[in-house]
Design a protein around this motif. Structure first.
Motif: not given
Length: 286
Positions: A241-255
């Motif tokens: 799907k040109p133009g689409q982006q999957l954005v993923i948020y992550q936290a530092e493990p154990g923080s």
């Protein structure tokens, strides 16, 4: 939007480059920010008249060699250089990236990220889909249909994005890339006009002309239910799907932010179960 995006972009980039950075000797008092037109022309090996016509929109068909020379003279990065090429129509306009549906397989994949907020954007930063944790993360916003509106016109924006000015500049820089992909996109024009009318801050950032694609960046957020969150996001192109982006948020493990995300997920799951229970109707056994 402007009818001379190429000239506007060159002018904005010229204003951001100091003579010292470009290796240009200066004499006397300078009346302009950044480089003068004739200095850019000299650095790129062009005539001052030709470069002036480019900025003024009287010349709209520069060659690839001219764009290469201007990219070097202005110190453009990869995103900025590709944006320059698109504005000069030397890269085919891309018509993808509208409000196309997100594929069911990608939606299914996002739902497996139980402890990771994930959402899909298009080039005009419409939010096309969220998983349950992303929905909970953005719960303080009136509407979550478009990231630009969330940052600039929603009352929750300045409080949610702790480093608001950084988030605002990054959002506008991402949106500006859409101009190069399809300068005639009516959806983009409406969005820019709408938010420009509602937010003087948006107008200022838009006029600066920065362009930068989403890759990876730290985010400082404040959620009303779980408090401060220090997260890293990464963006991935959706190849089918040109133009689409999957954005993923992550936290530092154990923080602390990791624990806060887990708490947010638990609160979201509880609300979801309560909603399902409220919607459930016992069968009539009479």
């Amino acid at each position: 939007m402007s009818s001379n995006e190429l000239g506007d972009f060159l002018r904005s980039r010229r204003a951001q480059v100091s003579p010292e950075e470009a290796g240009v000797r200066t004499y006397g008092v300078r009346k302009v920010a950044g480089l003068r037109r004739e200095e850019v022309a000299f650095l790129a090996g062009l005539s001052a008249d030709y470069y002036t016509r480019l900025e003024q929109g009287r010349e709209r068909n520069p060659s690839a060699q001219v764009l290469d020379a201007l990219s070097r003279a202005l110190g453009l990065d990869a995103d900025q250089e590709m944006h320059l090429y698109r504005l000069a129509r030397l890269v085919p306009a891309s018509r993808g990236g509208g409000r196309e549906p997100v594929s069911p397989m990608l939606l299914q994949l996002m739902d497996t990220y139980a402890s990771t907020p994930a959402f899909v954007l298009n080039r005009t930063l419409d939010i096309l889909a969220t998983n349950r944790l992303a929905e909970a993360l953005f719960s303080s916003f009136t509407d979550t249909d478009n990231l630009v509106r969330m940052v600039f016109t929603d009352p929750a924006g300045p409080e949610f994005f702790t480093e608001w000015h950084r988030a605002a500049q990054s959002t506008v820089a991402s949106l500006r890339l859409a101009v190069g992909h399809d300068p005639d996109d009516a959806r983009l024009t409406r969005l820019v006009d709408e938010v420009s009318a509602a937010s003087p801050a948006f107008r200022r950032y838009w006029e600066q002309g920065h362009v930068r694609g989403k890759t990876a960046e730290a985010k400082e957020l404040l959620h009303p239910d779980v408090g401060a969150l220090s997260l890293i996001f990464q963006a991935f192109d959706v190849r089918d799907k040109p133009g689409q982006q999957l954005v993923i948020y992550q936290a530092e493990p154990g923080s602390p932010s990791d624990h806060a995300l887990k708490l947010l997920g638990s609160l979201s799951a509880t609300k979801y179960r309560d909603r399902e229970d409220a919607d459930f109707t016992f069968p009539d056994r009479s």
